[in-house]
Write a protein that holds these residues in place. Structure first.
Motif, PDB file in Angstrom:
ATOM      1  N   SER A  13       0.829  -1.206   0.000  1.00 32.48           N
ATOM      2  CA  SER A  13       0.000   0.000   0.000  1.00 32.48           C
ATOM      3  C   SER A  13       0.865   1.258   0.000  1.00 32.48           C
ATOM      4  CB  SER A  13      -0.916   0.010   1.229  1.00 32.48           C
ATOM      5  OG  SER A  13      -1.785  -1.105   1.205  1.00 32.48           O
ATOM      6  N   ALA A  14       1.994   1.183   0.751  1.00 34.52           N
ATOM      7  CA  ALA A  14       2.878   2.347   0.816  1.00 34.52           C
ATOM      8  C   ALA A  14       3.610   2.573  -0.505  1.00 34.52           C
ATOM      9  CB  ALA A  14       3.884   2.165   1.947  1.00 34.52           C
ATOM     10  N   LEU A  15       3.953   1.460  -1.180  1.00 35.98           N
ATOM     11  CA  LEU A  15       4.720   1.570  -2.422  1.00 35.98           C
ATOM     12  C   LEU A  15       3.850   1.855  -3.643  1.00 35.98           C
ATOM     13  CD1 LEU A  15       7.316  -1.336  -2.016  1.00 35.98           C
ATOM     14  CD2 LEU A  15       7.745   1.125  -1.829  1.00 35.98           C
ATOM     15  N   GLN A  16       2.568   1.572  -3.539  1.00 36.78           N
ATOM     16  CA  GLN A  16       1.693   1.713  -4.705  1.00 36.78           C
ATOM     17  C   GLN A  16       1.714   3.113  -5.319  1.00 36.78           C
ATOM     18  OE1 GLN A  16      -2.479   1.381  -3.967  1.00 36.78           O
ATOM     19  NE2 GLN A  16      -2.980   0.814  -6.062  1.00 36.78           N
ATOM     20  N   PRO A  17       1.566   4.198  -4.508  1.00 38.49           N
ATOM     21  CA  PRO A  17       1.604   5.534  -5.120  1.00 38.49           C
ATOM     22  C   PRO A  17       2.923   5.836  -5.808  1.00 38.49           C
ATOM     23  CG  PRO A  17       0.722   5.633  -2.882  1.00 38.49           C
ATOM     24  CD  PRO A  17       1.294   4.269  -3.060  1.00 38.49           C
ATOM     25  N   VAL A  18       4.033   5.371  -5.213  1.00 39.21           N
ATOM     26  CA  VAL A  18       5.354   5.607  -5.806  1.00 39.21           C
ATOM     27  C   VAL A  18       5.481   4.879  -7.129  1.00 39.21           C
ATOM     28  CG1 VAL A  18       7.842   5.350  -5.468  1.00 39.21           C
ATOM     29  CG2 VAL A  18       6.379   5.944  -3.526  1.00 39.21           C
ATOM     30  N   LEU A  19       5.060   3.608  -7.153  1.00 43.42           N
ATOM     31  CA  LEU A  19       5.141   2.826  -8.384  1.00 43.42           C
ATOM     32  C   LEU A  19       4.235   3.409  -9.469  1.00 43.42           C
ATOM     33  CD1 LEU A  19       5.148  -0.785  -6.873  1.00 43.42           C
ATOM     34  CD2 LEU A  19       7.083   0.426  -7.908  1.00 43.42           C
ATOM     35  N   ARG A  20       3.028   3.837  -9.068  1.00 42.31           N
ATOM     36  CA  ARG A  20       2.106   4.429 -10.035  1.00 42.31           C
ATOM     37  C   ARG A  20       2.704   5.700 -10.640  1.00 42.31           C
ATOM     38  NH1 ARG A  20      -2.173   4.485  -7.086  1.00 42.31           N
ATOM     39  NH2 ARG A  20      -1.954   6.607  -6.313  1.00 42.31           N
ATOM     40  N   GLN A  21       3.349   6.518  -9.798  1.00 49.39           N
ATOM     41  CA  GLN A  21       3.972   7.748 -10.280  1.00 49.39           C
ATOM     42  C   GLN A  21       5.124   7.439 -11.235  1.00 49.39           C
ATOM     43  OE1 GLN A  21       2.880  10.736  -9.838  1.00 49.39           O
ATOM     44  NE2 GLN A  21       4.540  11.739 -10.962  1.00 49.39           N
ATOM     45  N   ARG A  22       5.921   6.421 -10.905  1.00 45.20           N
ATOM     46  CA  ARG A  22       7.043   6.036 -11.778  1.00 45.20           C
ATOM     47  C   ARG A  22       6.536   5.538 -13.127  1.00 45.20           C
ATOM     48  NH1 ARG A  22       9.211   8.664  -8.696  1.00 45.20           N
ATOM     49  NH2 ARG A  22      10.973   8.219  -7.313  1.00 45.20           N
ATOM     50  N   LEU A  23       5.452   4.786 -13.122  1.00 41.58           N
ATOM     51  CA  LEU A  23       4.890   4.293 -14.381  1.00 41.58           C
ATOM     52  C   LEU A  23       4.344   5.440 -15.226  1.00 41.58           C
ATOM     53  CD1 LEU A  23       3.035   1.079 -13.115  1.00 41.58           C
ATOM     54  CD2 LEU A  23       5.068   1.169 -14.573  1.00 41.58           C
ATOM     55  N   LEU A  24       3.693   6.415 -14.566  1.00 38.03           N
ATOM     56  CA  LEU A  24       3.199   7.591 -15.274  1.00 38.03           C
ATOM     57  C   LEU A  24       4.345   8.374 -15.903  1.00 38.03           C
ATOM     58  CD1 LEU A  24       0.339   9.222 -13.155  1.00 38.03           C
ATOM     59  CD2 LEU A  24       0.203   8.482 -15.523  1.00 38.03           C
ATOM     60  N   GLU A  25       5.421   8.573 -15.137  1.00 37.57           N
ATOM     61  CA  GLU A  25       6.572   9.323 -15.647  1.00 37.57           C
ATOM     62  C   GLU A  25       7.187   8.617 -16.848  1.00 37.57           C
ATOM     63  OE1 GLU A  25       9.139   9.746 -12.310  1.00 37.57           O
ATOM     64  OE2 GLU A  25       7.858  11.218 -11.296  1.00 37.57           O
ATOM     65  N   ALA A  26       7.305   7.291 -16.768  1.00 33.32           N
ATOM     66  CA  ALA A  26       7.873   6.532 -17.890  1.00 33.32           C
ATOM     67  C   ALA A  26       6.987   6.631 -19.124  1.00 33.32           C
ATOM     68  CB  ALA A  26       8.061   5.073 -17.482  1.00 33.32           C
ATOM     69  N   ALA A  27       5.669   6.570 -18.920  1.00 31.33           N
ATOM     70  CA  ALA A  27       4.742   6.683 -20.050  1.00 31.33           C
ATOM     71  C   ALA A  27       4.834   8.067 -20.685  1.00 31.33           C
ATOM     72  CB  ALA A  27       3.312   6.394 -19.582  1.00 31.33           C
ATOM     73  N   ARG A  28       4.969   9.110 -19.847  1.00 30.74           N
ATOM     74  CA  ARG A  28       5.100  10.473 -20.383  1.00 30.74           C
ATOM     75  C   ARG A  28       6.381  10.608 -21.199  1.00 30.74           C
ATOM     76  NH1 ARG A  28       2.914  12.487 -15.113  1.00 30.74           N
ATOM     77  NH2 ARG A  28       5.025  12.935 -14.419  1.00 30.74           N
ATOM     78  N   GLN A  29       7.475  10.067 -20.670  1.00 29.90           N
ATOM     79  CA  GLN A  29       8.753  10.170 -21.376  1.00 29.90           C
ATOM     80  C   GLN A  29       8.689   9.473 -22.735  1.00 29.90           C
ATOM     81  OE1 GLN A  29      11.624  11.827 -20.495  1.00 29.90           O
ATOM     82  NE2 GLN A  29      10.460  12.711 -18.800  1.00 29.90           N
ATOM     83  N   ARG A  30       8.034   8.322 -22.791  1.00 25.43           N
ATOM     84  CA  ARG A  30       7.918   7.600 -24.069  1.00 25.43           C
ATOM     85  C   ARG A  30       7.095   8.408 -25.071  1.00 25.43           C
ATOM     86  NH1 ARG A  30       7.171   3.115 -20.602  1.00 25.43           N
ATOM     87  NH2 ARG A  30       4.906   3.225 -20.907  1.00 25.43           N
ATOM     88  N   LEU A  31       6.005   8.996 -24.601  1.00 25.21           N
ATOM     89  CA  LEU A  31       5.143   9.751 -25.510  1.00 25.21           C
ATOM     90  C   LEU A  31       5.819  11.045 -25.969  1.00 25.21           C
ATOM     91  CD1 LEU A  31       2.534   9.894 -27.007  1.00 25.21           C
ATOM     92  CD2 LEU A  31       1.390  10.706 -24.941  1.00 25.21           C
ATOM     93  N   ILE A  32       6.529  11.719 -25.062  1.00 25.34           N
ATOM     94  CA  ILE A  32       7.274  12.919 -25.447  1.00 25.34           C
ATOM     95  C   ILE A  32       8.307  12.575 -26.507  1.00 25.34           C
ATOM     96  CG2 ILE A  32       8.965  14.615 -24.630  1.00 25.34           C
ATOM     97  CD1 ILE A  32       7.386  14.698 -21.978  1.00 25.34           C
ATOM     98  N   ALA A  33       9.012  11.458 -26.318  1.00 20.72           N
ATOM     99  CA  ALA A  33      10.012  11.036 -27.297  1.00 20.72           C
ATOM    100  C   ALA A  33       9.371  10.751 -28.650  1.00 20.72           C
ATOM    101  CB  ALA A  33      10.747   9.799 -26.784  1.00 20.72           C
ATOM    102  N   ARG A  34       8.167  10.176 -28.630  1.00 15.46           N
ATOM    103  CA  ARG A  34       7.470   9.885 -29.889  1.00 15.46           C
ATOM    104  C   ARG A  34       7.069  11.166 -30.611  1.00 15.46           C
ATOM    105  NH1 ARG A  34       2.212   6.511 -29.225  1.00 15.46           N
ATOM    106  NH2 ARG A  34       1.008   8.229 -30.098  1.00 15.46           N
ATOM    107  N   ILE A  35       6.549  12.147 -29.851  1.00 18.49           N
ATOM    108  CA  ILE A  35       6.160  13.424 -30.459  1.00 18.49           C
ATOM    109  C   ILE A  35       7.381  14.121 -31.043  1.00 18.49           C
ATOM    110  CG2 ILE A  35       5.182  15.714 -30.007  1.00 18.49           C
ATOM    111  CD1 ILE A  35       3.506  14.401 -27.769  1.00 18.49           C
ATOM    112  N   GLU A  36       8.499  14.097 -30.302  1.00 18.45           N
ATOM    113  CA  GLU A  36       9.722  14.724 -30.797  1.00 18.45           C
ATOM    114  C   GLU A  36      10.195  14.067 -32.090  1.00 18.45           C
ATOM    115  OE1 GLU A  36      11.932  16.543 -26.832  1.00 18.45           O
ATOM    116  OE2 GLU A  36      12.547  14.574 -27.577  1.00 18.45           O
ATOM    117  N   ALA A  37      10.113  12.731 -32.144  1.00 19.99           N
ATOM    118  CA  ALA A  37      10.549  12.023 -33.349  1.00 19.99           C
ATOM    119  C   ALA A  37       9.651  12.360 -34.538  1.00 19.99           C
ATOM    120  CB  ALA A  37      10.558  10.519 -33.088  1.00 19.99           C
ATOM    121  N   GLU A  38       8.353  12.451 -34.296  1.00 15.69           N
ATOM    122  CA  GLU A  38       7.417  12.739 -35.386  1.00 15.69           C
ATOM    123  C   GLU A  38       7.540  14.169 -35.896  1.00 15.69           C
ATOM    124  OE1 GLU A  38       3.577  11.811 -33.857  1.00 15.69           O
ATOM    125  OE2 GLU A  38       3.858   9.629 -34.000  1.00 15.69           O
ATOM    126  N   ARG A  39       7.793  15.120 -34.984  1.00 14.53           N
ATOM    127  CA  ARG A  39       7.830  16.531 -35.359  1.00 14.53           C
ATOM    128  C   ARG A  39       9.241  17.056 -35.565  1.00 14.53           C
ATOM    129  NH1 ARG A  39       3.611  19.727 -34.995  1.00 14.53           N
ATOM    130  NH2 ARG A  39       4.914  21.493 -34.329  1.00 14.53           N
TER     131      ARG A  39
END
Length: 273
Positions: A13-39
């Motif tokens: 329960s204590a680690l869940q928010p941290v893990l969720r935040q890390r997964l969100l950050e990784a997903a954002r980084q992947r999408l930002i990289a995709r937008i940069e590659a496309e544009r």
């Protein structure tokens, strides 16, 4: 055995928010990289959401601050002058100093700069958008006036008070505030003109700067896409779908009580026989 299971549950329960935040950050980084590659650009995201403290549950409102300006300027320094900049704005505004630093930095960037506004970029967010070569807005997105505020008072209103009442009827504090207000309005108007210089006709730049900085509307007035066009701003519609997907990865903290609720399925009209 039961105690071990309980400890594992508490740890998860204590680690869940941290893990969720890390997964969100990784997903954002992947999408930002995709937008940069496309544009073929450098993507900089400036998003401010209301945050809620996990322990006490009270809201913390975020605005453009000096840390933001330092981070954006670092990103620009790490970008080749010939690489276009795409700045995604979702903010209620913030410190004039910080917003102006960001605006001047992107204004001086040699390659093309595009500001994307999927939802809103008010006050200091608008100041940053004005520095871009082009503003791309959702048809329902809004910008805002950049007129300065002195504490709880709009600078333009303080100026009007001393214009409508004899000085003998005003206290020293009001007169001092009005003097500062006049200077603040002149400074912001000049800053906006500088940001628009070279991309707008001089007369058009002066008029836009006047309307946005001199209290034409209340400070929270939403300037719609149509109003922005009527002002003569370089705006167009057509925010890429990937930017909406990116915004979904910056979720608003969940409230204790849901304020909007619906069944998340399409509803079609029923045919009558």
């Amino acid at each position: 055995m039961l105690g071990e299971i309980l400890w594992l549950f508490l740890l998860a329960s204590a680690l869940q928010p941290v893990l969720r935040q890390r997964l969100l950050e990784a997903a954002r980084q992947r999408l930002i990289a995709r937008i940069e590659a496309e544009r073929g650009s450098r993507v900089i995201v400036l998003v401010h959401r209301e945050e809620r403290m996990s322990l006490l549950g009270f809201p913390v409102y975020r605005y453009i601050d000096i840390q933001d300006s330092e981070a954006v300027i670092r990103a620009i320094h790490m970008t080749d002058p010939d690489v276009p900049l795409d700045i995604i704005l979702h903010t209620p505004g913030g410190l004039v100093l910080a917003a102006l630093q960001i605006a001047r930095a992107i204004r001086k960037h040699r390659a093309r700069v595009t500001a994307f506004v999927p939802h809103h970029a008010m006050s200091g967010g608008t100041l940053i958008a004005l520095a871009a070569d082009e503003i791309v807005m959702d048809e329902h997105a809004v910008l805002g006036p950049v007129d300065p505020q002195l504490g709880e008072y709009p600078a333009a209103s303080l100026v009007r008070v001393v214009e409508t009442k004899p000085p003998a009827e005003l206290d020293d504090r009001t007169l001092i505030l009005a003097d500062v207000a006049q200077k603040a309005i002149a400074q912001v108007r000049r800053h906006v003109e500088e940001l628009l210089q070279g991309r707008y006709e001089p007369e058009a730049a002066r008029e836009i700067a006047r309307i946005l900085s001199e209290g034409t509307w209340t400070h929270d007035h939403p300037i719609t896409f149509e109003e922005a066009q009527a002002l003569g701003l370089h705006v167009r519609s057509g925010v890429p779908q990937e930017i909406y997907q990116l915004m979904a990865l910056y979720p608003q903290p969940v409230r204790q009580t849901v304020s909007v609720e619906y069944l998340p399925v399409p509803r079609r009209g029923q045919r009558t026989r």
